[in-house]
Every structure is written in C-alpha cells, then in structure tokens.
Design a protein around this motif. Sequence first.
Motif, PDB file in Angstrom:
ATOM      1  N   TYR A  80       0.829  -1.203   0.000  1.00 27.92           N
ATOM      2  CA  TYR A  80       0.000   0.000   0.000  1.00 27.92           C
ATOM      3  C   TYR A  80       0.865   1.256   0.000  1.00 27.92           C
ATOM      4  N   ALA A  81       1.969   1.210   0.749  1.00 25.18           N
ATOM      5  CA  ALA A  81       2.828   2.393   0.869  1.00 25.18           C
ATOM      6  C   ALA A  81       3.392   2.795  -0.490  1.00 25.18           C
ATOM      7  N   ARG A  82       3.761   1.819  -1.309  1.00 26.58           N
ATOM      8  CA  ARG A  82       4.277   2.129  -2.640  1.00 26.58           C
ATOM      9  C   ARG A  82       3.247   2.907  -3.450  1.00 26.58           C
ATOM     10  N   ARG A  83       1.995   2.462  -3.383  1.00 24.64           N
ATOM     11  CA  ARG A  83       0.946   3.134  -4.147  1.00 24.64           C
ATOM     12  C   ARG A  83       0.622   4.514  -3.571  1.00 24.64           C
ATOM     13  N   ILE A  84       0.596   4.602  -2.236  1.00 27.51           N
ATOM     14  CA  ILE A  84       0.273   5.882  -1.600  1.00 27.51           C
ATOM     15  C   ILE A  84       1.347   6.913  -1.909  1.00 27.51           C
ATOM     16  N   VAL A  85       2.621   6.523  -1.740  1.00 30.79           N
ATOM     17  CA  VAL A  85       3.724   7.447  -1.989  1.00 30.79           C
ATOM     18  C   VAL A  85       3.775   7.827  -3.467  1.00 30.79           C
ATOM     19  N   SER A  86       3.525   6.846  -4.345  1.00 33.82           N
ATOM     20  CA  SER A  86       3.541   7.129  -5.776  1.00 33.82           C
ATOM     21  C   SER A  86       2.454   8.132  -6.151  1.00 33.82           C
ATOM     22  N   LEU A  87       1.239   7.938  -5.643  1.00 32.45           N
ATOM     23  CA  LEU A  87       0.158   8.866  -5.941  1.00 32.45           C
ATOM     24  C   LEU A  87       0.435  10.253  -5.363  1.00 32.45           C
ATOM     25  N   HIS A  88       1.021  10.276  -4.171  1.00 27.25           N
ATOM     26  CA  HIS A  88       1.387  11.546  -3.540  1.00 27.25           C
ATOM     27  C   HIS A  88       2.366  12.318  -4.421  1.00 27.25           C
ATOM     28  N   ASP A  89       3.426  11.621  -4.881  1.00 31.55           N
ATOM     29  CA  ASP A  89       4.449  12.276  -5.700  1.00 31.55           C
ATOM     30  C   ASP A  89       3.898  12.677  -7.063  1.00 31.55           C
ATOM     31  N   GLN A  90       3.020  11.823  -7.615  1.00 31.91           N
ATOM     32  CA  GLN A  90       2.427  12.142  -8.913  1.00 31.91           C
ATOM     33  C   GLN A  90       1.546  13.379  -8.822  1.00 31.91           C
ATOM     34  N   ALA A  91       0.787  13.488  -7.719  1.00 28.94           N
ATOM     35  CA  ALA A  91      -0.072  14.662  -7.536  1.00 28.94           C
ATOM     36  C   ALA A  91       0.755  15.932  -7.462  1.00 28.94           C
ATOM     37  N   LEU A  92       1.864  15.887  -6.725  1.00 35.57           N
ATOM     38  CA  LEU A  92       2.731  17.057  -6.625  1.00 35.57           C
ATOM     39  C   LEU A  92       3.315  17.428  -7.982  1.00 35.57           C
ATOM     40  N   MET A  93       3.703  16.391  -8.734  1.00 37.20           N
ATOM     41  CA  MET A  93       4.305  16.634 -10.043  1.00 37.20           C
ATOM     42  C   MET A  93       3.317  17.326 -10.976  1.00 37.20           C
ATOM     43  N   GLU A  94       2.075  16.823 -11.001  1.00 34.62           N
ATOM     44  CA  GLU A  94       1.093  17.361 -11.933  1.00 34.62           C
ATOM     45  C   GLU A  94       0.653  18.768 -11.550  1.00 34.62           C
ATOM     46  N   MET A  95       0.884  19.149 -10.302  1.00 36.91           N
ATOM     47  CA  MET A  95       0.551  20.505  -9.879  1.00 36.91           C
ATOM     48  C   MET A  95       1.610  21.510 -10.328  1.00 36.91           C
ATOM     49  N   LYS A  96       2.767  20.982 -10.733  1.00 35.65           N
ATOM     50  CA  LYS A  96       3.819  21.864 -11.213  1.00 35.65           C
ATOM     51  C   LYS A  96       3.497  22.355 -12.620  1.00 35.65           C
ATOM     52  N   ASN A  97       4.058  23.453 -12.961  1.00 35.82           N
ATOM     53  CA  ASN A  97       3.886  23.980 -14.320  1.00 35.82           C
ATOM     54  C   ASN A  97       4.546  23.039 -15.314  1.00 35.82           C
TER      55      ASN A  97
END
Length: 293
Positions: free
Chosen positions: A67-84
């Motif tokens: 679960y941690a792999r998926r949670i951390v991955s989604l967390h990082d992906q969300a931050l990335m997509e918020m970037k310009n």
Amino acid sequence: MDIDALRSLLAFVESGSFTRAASQTFRTQSAVSAQMKKLQQQAASPLFIKEGRSLQLTPAGQALASYARRIVSLHDQALMEMKNSHTMVELRLGCPDDYSVSVLPLFSELLQQALPNLRLRLRAAPSYQLRQSLDGGELDLAILTRSPDSDEGYLLRHDQGVWVSHPQRDLSLQQPIPLALYEADCKFHSSAIAGLDKAERPYRLLATSANHSGLYGMVKQGLAVAAMARSSKGELQEVCATTMPPLPAIDIVVALATQPHVACSSTIIKDVCEQFRQKDVVVEPTLGEAVFN
C-alpha cells in the motif's frame, strides 16, 4: 498515515537496513524506529519479525509496504502534476560508465519522452558510490547493478557476467592468465578471483579499475583478460565458458532517491523501465540473433 513514515518503511524494504533507511531519509536511526513503532500502532499489528540477526517484514508489514508504494507514488504524482508543465526539469542521474553505451542512451531517450522539458546532469561512478550519492541526496536517480535476489529499484535488464579477451587473441590460454578487473567491491572481481583459485588456474592481476573504459582498453589492446557484464563487452571476444570459471548473473536497475524529485515519480520511472524492457535488444553471441527481453 504519515507520508514520511511510509517513505522510511519503503527505504527499509529497498535497503534491508534501518541504518541505510535512516541515511536515505536524513533521520537518525532512533527517529526511523519511532516512525515504525507509530506505524505498527496504527496498523494494530506487528510489521517486523526478527530472523537471526536481521529484521524481516511480517505478512502485515508486506501488505502495508505494498500500500505504501501506491500511496507514496500517488502523492508524488499529484505534486508533479501541480507543477507547471512548461518548467524545465533538471534531474541528477548517475550511471556506471560500463552502461553508458549499452543502457544509458535508450533509458535517457524514454525518460525524455516522459518528461519533454528534461535536462539531465549525468554522473559516472561505480554502483556502490552511486548508492552513497542517492543516500546523501546528491542524485535523484541512478542506474545500478544489483544481485538477482534483491528487490532494489526497477528492473531494466537481466545480464550475465562473462570473460572477455582480445578478438583475435585468447589470453585465457596463457599461464599465468593476465587479468584486468574491476575494484574488489565488484561482484565480478571477487567471483573471478575465487573461481580461478578454486580451479587452481594461475593468474597475474595486471590492473584494477573502478571504471570500465580502462579495463576495456587493456583487453582491446591484447594485454589482459577481464570479467564484465555481457552487455558491456562491445567488440571484445567472449572466452569459452568451459575454459574459465563461471561468473554471476546480475540485474541492471534504476533506483530513486528516497526523497524523489517532484517531477520524477516512481510511477514515471516504473513505466520508463517497462518500456525499456520492451524495446531492449540483446545480441546472443552464440546465435548472432536479436532476442527481446
């Protein structure tokens, strides 16, 4: 659950050590232990079990790590997509120089496709030094050599250690055998020496090097025999396996820093590595035909 605690758990899973997990997450070992204790309380189940002198994950710990792999991955992906999306992305990538021709170009091409505004800062060093740089926050990701029984990183290619000599001159038939090997921390070095000693084959160690180019040059010049990954042998001739002791298989992987670059999530790297394996072509020396991994 705290995202940093989940990162620490994944760092332990990757490295197998609370000491390295603490180094990778820039915390003390006691702080990581406190994080794990809190995770166990939240999970209401033991996450670790002691086997001999080492700690292993319990079934509950393995489930939480998944679960941690998926949670951390989604967390990082969300931050990335918020970037310009038009912001230039600079990544610090480490790679051993023996993979700079056989692995790095295709991996860089696929990474560029995933991150169109990418600029790479490349660093060449042996795998053990690149791990230290990842732990110290000096690199964002690195191409590494791992043992096939390790879970470190994302797989790019299965490879095999081979003996190589000059294309027209098999120096493995000489007595003693002239050797040029990677430094002693390399698995090929220790396996080569141990195998020759066990087979009672006399040898003379002419040179050791942390870098591939020096060994390649000595072999191509007809000065020595070397042990290296098959994908790194280039124009060199493989020495018949029946005349030399066996060398180990290895995996070539990509490992991320525990605190990954905001634009380079584990999901992106996993996808790039999957594309690499689909496109990767290895030429089998005995058949001379391309085989897709």
